[in-house]
Design a protein around this motif. Structure first.
Motif, PDB file in Angstrom:
ATOM      1  N   GLY A 226     -10.085   5.164  -5.726  1.00 21.13           N
ATOM      2  CA  GLY A 226      -9.337   4.639  -4.593  1.00 21.13           C
ATOM      3  C   GLY A 226     -10.240   4.297  -3.426  1.00 21.13           C
ATOM      4  N   ILE A 227     -10.083   3.085  -2.895  1.00 26.84           N
ATOM      5  CA  ILE A 227     -10.877   2.638  -1.743  1.00 26.84           C
ATOM      6  C   ILE A 227      -9.903   2.252  -0.637  1.00 26.84           C
ATOM      7  CG2 ILE A 227     -12.653   1.057  -0.913  1.00 26.84           C
ATOM      8  CD1 ILE A 227     -13.432   0.560  -3.832  1.00 26.84           C
ATOM      9  N   ASP A 228      -9.939   3.018   0.446  1.00 25.28           N
ATOM     10  CA  ASP A 228      -8.982   2.825   1.534  1.00 25.28           C
ATOM     11  C   ASP A 228      -9.050   1.404   2.084  1.00 25.28           C
ATOM     12  OD1 ASP A 228      -7.049   3.659   3.460  1.00 25.28           O
ATOM     13  OD2 ASP A 228      -8.643   3.857   4.953  1.00 25.28           O
ATOM     14  N   GLY A 229      -7.896   0.758   2.146  1.00 25.75           N
ATOM     15  CA  GLY A 229      -7.812  -0.595   2.687  1.00 25.75           C
ATOM     16  C   GLY A 229      -8.179  -1.680   1.701  1.00 25.75           C
ATOM     17  N   ILE A 230      -8.671  -1.310   0.525  1.00 27.01           N
ATOM     18  CA  ILE A 230      -9.052  -2.288  -0.486  1.00 27.01           C
ATOM     19  C   ILE A 230      -8.059  -2.297  -1.645  1.00 27.01           C
ATOM     20  CG2 ILE A 230     -10.851  -3.032  -2.095  1.00 27.01           C
ATOM     21  CD1 ILE A 230     -11.579  -3.365   0.847  1.00 27.01           C
ATOM     22  N   ASN A 231      -7.862  -1.126  -2.271  1.00 24.30           N
ATOM     23  CA  ASN A 231      -6.890  -1.065  -3.369  1.00 24.30           C
ATOM     24  C   ASN A 231      -5.799  -0.013  -3.145  1.00 24.30           C
ATOM     25  OD1 ASN A 231      -8.299   1.290  -3.823  1.00 24.30           O
ATOM     26  ND2 ASN A 231      -9.215   0.627  -5.751  1.00 24.30           N
ATOM     27  N   CYS A 232      -5.824   0.652  -1.991  1.00 22.48           N
ATOM     28  CA  CYS A 232      -4.820   1.654  -1.649  1.00 22.48           C
ATOM     29  C   CYS A 232      -4.999   2.019  -0.181  1.00 22.48           C
ATOM     30  CB  CYS A 232      -4.957   2.907  -2.522  1.00 22.48           C
ATOM     31  SG  CYS A 232      -6.527   3.800  -2.286  1.00 22.48           S
ATOM     32  N   LEU A 233      -4.140   2.897   0.315  1.00 23.01           N
ATOM     33  CA  LEU A 233      -4.297   3.459   1.656  1.00 23.01           C
ATOM     34  C   LEU A 233      -4.412   4.970   1.508  1.00 23.01           C
ATOM     35  CD1 LEU A 233      -1.712   1.365   3.740  1.00 23.01           C
ATOM     36  CD2 LEU A 233      -4.173   0.988   3.483  1.00 23.01           C
ATOM     37  N   ILE A 234      -5.416   5.555   2.167  1.00 24.91           N
ATOM     38  CA  ILE A 234      -5.749   6.958   1.964  1.00 24.91           C
ATOM     39  C   ILE A 234      -5.709   7.724   3.287  1.00 24.91           C
ATOM     40  CG2 ILE A 234      -7.564   8.562   1.207  1.00 24.91           C
ATOM     41  CD1 ILE A 234      -8.563   6.447  -0.693  1.00 24.91           C
ATOM     42  N   SER A 235      -5.190   8.944   3.237  1.00 26.39           N
ATOM     43  CA  SER A 235      -5.236   9.862   4.378  1.00 26.39           C
ATOM     44  C   SER A 235      -5.797  11.191   3.890  1.00 26.39           C
ATOM     45  CB  SER A 235      -3.838  10.072   4.965  1.00 26.39           C
ATOM     46  OG  SER A 235      -2.987  10.696   4.016  1.00 26.39           O
ATOM     47  N   GLU A 236      -6.089  12.086   4.820  1.00 25.18           N
ATOM     48  CA  GLU A 236      -6.523  13.424   4.451  1.00 25.18           C
ATOM     49  C   GLU A 236      -5.316  14.255   4.000  1.00 25.18           C
ATOM     50  OE1 GLU A 236      -9.664  14.620   4.209  1.00 25.18           O
ATOM     51  OE2 GLU A 236     -10.218  12.534   4.623  1.00 25.18           O
ATOM     52  N   PRO A 237      -5.512  15.218   3.099  1.00 22.90           N
ATOM     53  CA  PRO A 237      -4.399  16.094   2.697  1.00 22.90           C
ATOM     54  C   PRO A 237      -3.769  16.789   3.905  1.00 22.90           C
ATOM     55  CG  PRO A 237      -6.289  16.411   1.247  1.00 22.90           C
ATOM     56  CD  PRO A 237      -6.757  15.531   2.372  1.00 22.90           C
ATOM     57  N   ASN A 238      -2.457  16.861   3.907  1.00 22.42           N
ATOM     58  CA  ASN A 238      -1.657  17.496   4.955  1.00 22.42           C
ATOM     59  C   ASN A 238      -1.661  16.745   6.280  1.00 22.42           C
ATOM     60  OD1 ASN A 238      -0.239  19.741   3.914  1.00 22.42           O
ATOM     61  ND2 ASN A 238      -2.129  20.936   3.801  1.00 22.42           N
ATOM     62  N   ASP A 239      -2.209  15.538   6.316  1.00 19.66           N
ATOM     63  CA  ASP A 239      -2.180  14.719   7.530  1.00 19.66           C
ATOM     64  C   ASP A 239      -0.907  13.867   7.504  1.00 19.66           C
ATOM     65  OD1 ASP A 239      -2.522  12.993   9.659  1.00 19.66           O
ATOM     66  OD2 ASP A 239      -4.602  12.469   9.171  1.00 19.66           O
ATOM     67  N   VAL A 240       0.197  14.467   7.969  1.00 20.01           N
ATOM     68  CA  VAL A 240       1.500  13.806   7.928  1.00 20.01           C
ATOM     69  C   VAL A 240       1.483  12.517   8.740  1.00 20.01           C
ATOM     70  CG1 VAL A 240       3.934  14.019   8.562  1.00 20.01           C
ATOM     71  CG2 VAL A 240       2.739  15.958   7.514  1.00 20.01           C
ATOM     72  N   SER A 255       2.457  -8.807   2.707  1.00 17.97           N
ATOM     73  CA  SER A 255       1.188  -9.391   2.271  1.00 17.97           C
ATOM     74  C   SER A 255       0.147  -8.312   2.004  1.00 17.97           C
ATOM     75  CB  SER A 255       0.672 -10.382   3.315  1.00 17.97           C
ATOM     76  OG  SER A 255       0.372  -9.720   4.540  1.00 17.97           O
ATOM     77  N   LEU A 256       0.178  -7.223   2.779  1.00 24.98           N
ATOM     78  CA  LEU A 256      -0.731  -6.105   2.541  1.00 24.98           C
ATOM     79  C   LEU A 256      -0.387  -5.430   1.228  1.00 24.98           C
ATOM     80  CD1 LEU A 256      -2.977  -4.163   3.419  1.00 24.98           C
ATOM     81  CD2 LEU A 256      -1.265  -2.881   4.726  1.00 24.98           C
ATOM     82  N   ARG A 257       0.896  -5.228   0.956  1.00 21.55           N
ATOM     83  CA  ARG A 257       1.314  -4.644  -0.324  1.00 21.55           C
ATOM     84  C   ARG A 257       0.795  -5.483  -1.487  1.00 21.55           C
ATOM     85  NH1 ARG A 257       6.585  -4.372   1.948  1.00 21.55           N
ATOM     86  NH2 ARG A 257       7.353  -5.864   0.408  1.00 21.55           N
ATOM     87  N   GLU A 258       0.934  -6.786  -1.359  1.00 20.96           N
ATOM     88  CA  GLU A 258       0.508  -7.673  -2.442  1.00 20.96           C
ATOM     89  C   GLU A 258      -1.006  -7.641  -2.627  1.00 20.96           C
ATOM     90  OE1 GLU A 258       0.966 -12.351  -3.857  1.00 20.96           O
ATOM     91  OE2 GLU A 258       1.691 -11.709  -1.885  1.00 20.96           O
ATOM     92  N   ARG A 259      -1.744  -7.617  -1.516  1.00 24.02           N
ATOM     93  CA  ARG A 259      -3.203  -7.619  -1.603  1.00 24.02           C
ATOM     94  C   ARG A 259      -3.709  -6.331  -2.254  1.00 24.02           C
ATOM     95  NH1 ARG A 259      -7.140  -5.662   1.697  1.00 24.02           N
ATOM     96  NH2 ARG A 259      -5.786  -5.351   3.512  1.00 24.02           N
ATOM     97  N   LEU A 260      -3.164  -5.186  -1.822  1.00 22.21           N
ATOM     98  CA  LEU A 260      -3.583  -3.910  -2.410  1.00 22.21           C
ATOM     99  C   LEU A 260      -3.207  -3.836  -3.886  1.00 22.21           C
ATOM    100  CD1 LEU A 260      -2.699  -1.300   0.379  1.00 22.21           C
ATOM    101  CD2 LEU A 260      -4.877  -2.437  -0.049  1.00 22.21           C
ATOM    102  N   SER A 261      -2.026  -4.349  -4.214  1.00 19.61           N
ATOM    103  CA  SER A 261      -1.567  -4.316  -5.599  1.00 19.61           C
ATOM    104  C   SER A 261      -2.485  -5.138  -6.498  1.00 19.61           C
ATOM    105  CB  SER A 261      -0.138  -4.852  -5.689  1.00 19.61           C
ATOM    106  OG  SER A 261       0.297  -4.914  -7.027  1.00 19.61           O
ATOM    107  N   LYS A 262      -2.890  -6.310  -6.057  1.00 18.71           N
ATOM    108  CA  LYS A 262      -3.776  -7.151  -6.871  1.00 18.71           C
ATOM    109  C   LYS A 262      -5.136  -6.495  -7.059  1.00 18.71           C
ATOM    110  CE  LYS A 262      -1.723 -11.685  -5.878  1.00 18.71           C
ATOM    111  NZ  LYS A 262      -1.945 -13.014  -5.247  1.00 18.71           N
ATOM    112  N   ALA A 263      -5.667  -5.902  -6.006  1.00 13.89           N
ATOM    113  CA  ALA A 263      -6.958  -5.215  -6.121  1.00 13.89           C
ATOM    114  C   ALA A 263      -6.841  -4.002  -7.028  1.00 13.89           C
ATOM    115  CB  ALA A 263      -7.449  -4.800  -4.733  1.00 13.89           C
ATOM    116  N   ALA A 264      -5.697  -3.310  -6.966  1.00 11.35           N
ATOM    117  CA  ALA A 264      -5.486  -2.135  -7.810  1.00 11.35           C
ATOM    118  C   ALA A 264      -5.469  -2.512  -9.283  1.00 11.35           C
ATOM    119  CB  ALA A 264      -4.182  -1.446  -7.422  1.00 11.35           C
TER     120      ALA A 264
END
Length: 282
Positions: A226-240, A255-264
């Motif tokens: 997983g690469i934040d902002g490239i193929n997904c969005l990542i946070s730290e554990p327990n960071d609500v 458009s962000l959903r589509e871009r991340l989905s294609k990269a994924a």
């Protein structure tokens, strides 16, 4: 399924390789004849974290597990580079890294639901084990619902949701397998994986292969694909707060959903599992 009692030569099938998912079983298998297969152990978790986080009774068990693993003289593979590093720090030799793979003929985006005439579907992965972060994920979903009250969004839990959290979802799918499991992932626009600790989780990869936009945490294994902002969005554990923001970004920005989905979809091709690849690695 054959290890309800001590394994015997008659109970165990002949094989080329016997992969053991729980290494504490290996001493019970070492006396079997060679035709039962070459024994290979696996490491799919951070042992040190498990010992530190466990309650007193479980900690004693994990320490015994660790003592056994340290003494074993069989080849072992880890499912991630992080799992390999943590094991080696504890004196456990690891011969290779072989990540979990997925079958792209089964998990694919061909059936992914699209269109503006249906509610957006946000799915939370809900395994009951504490390291999988179910309580954390449900707090996130509760906050998102407050922000998007009245919006056409359907919140769904997959796997085993605890009773106290069921009411915050529009649909609780429960434990699924086979085509129903794949279909559920293909129906999700946003897939939320809230793990607090992991080895190399397959569900986020499976969701990515099915066309979902992934929101997840920075845990062992996930950070290897997983690469934040490239193929997904990542946070730290327990960071609500950050996970809520990440889900909100995907809700507000198709458009962000589509871009991340294609990269994924490109990412998961690296983890396609086939018999020839498995034999080569072993």
């Amino acid at each position: 399924n054959r290890l309800w009692r001590l394994p015997s030569t008659s109970a165990m099938p002949d094989a080329d390789v016997m992969i053991v998912m729980q290494n504490y079983l290996i001493p019970r298998l070492l006396f079997l004849p060679q035709r039962k297969g070459k024994i290979i152990g696996s490491i799919h978790m951070d042992y040190d974290a498990m010992i530190q986080d466990a309650d007193e009774a479980s900690r004693s068990w994990w320490k015994q597990f660790l003592l056994i693993d340290q003494q074993l003289k069989v080849p072992r593979f880890a499912v991630s580079h992080g799992a390999k590093a943590s094991a080696e720090q504890l004196g456990i030799k690891v011969n290779a890294v072989i990540p979990n793979g997925i079958n792209l003929k089964e998990f694919n985006a061909h059936g992914h639901a699209v269109g503006s005439n249906r509610p957006l579907r946000v799915m939370l992965f809900c395994a009951p084990a504490p390291p999988k972060g179910q309580a954390f994920g449900c707090r996130v979903i509760g906050e998102i619902q407050k922000i998007y009250s009245g919006a056409r969004i359907k919140f769904i839990s997959s796997w085993q949701i605890k009773p106290q959290w069921k009411s915050i979802f529009h649909e609780n799918l429960g434990y699924l397998h086979g085509p129903a499991y794949v279909n559920a992932y293909q129906s999700a626009d946003i897939f939320v994986y809230p793990a607090l600790r992991d080895g190399f989780p397959a569900p986020p990869l499976e969701a990515m292969a099915c066309g979902s936009a992934l929101v997840t945490t920075s845990v062992q294994g996930v950070i290897e694909y997983g690469i934040d902002g490239i193929n997904c969005l990542i946070s730290e554990p327990n960071d609500v707060e950050t996970m809520v923001k990440n889900i909100g970004r995907l809700i507000d920005d198709p458009s962000l959903r589509e871009r991340l989905s294609k990269a994924a979809l490109e990412t998961v091709k690296k983890y396609y599992s086939s018999n020839s690849q498995i034999k080569s690695n072993l």
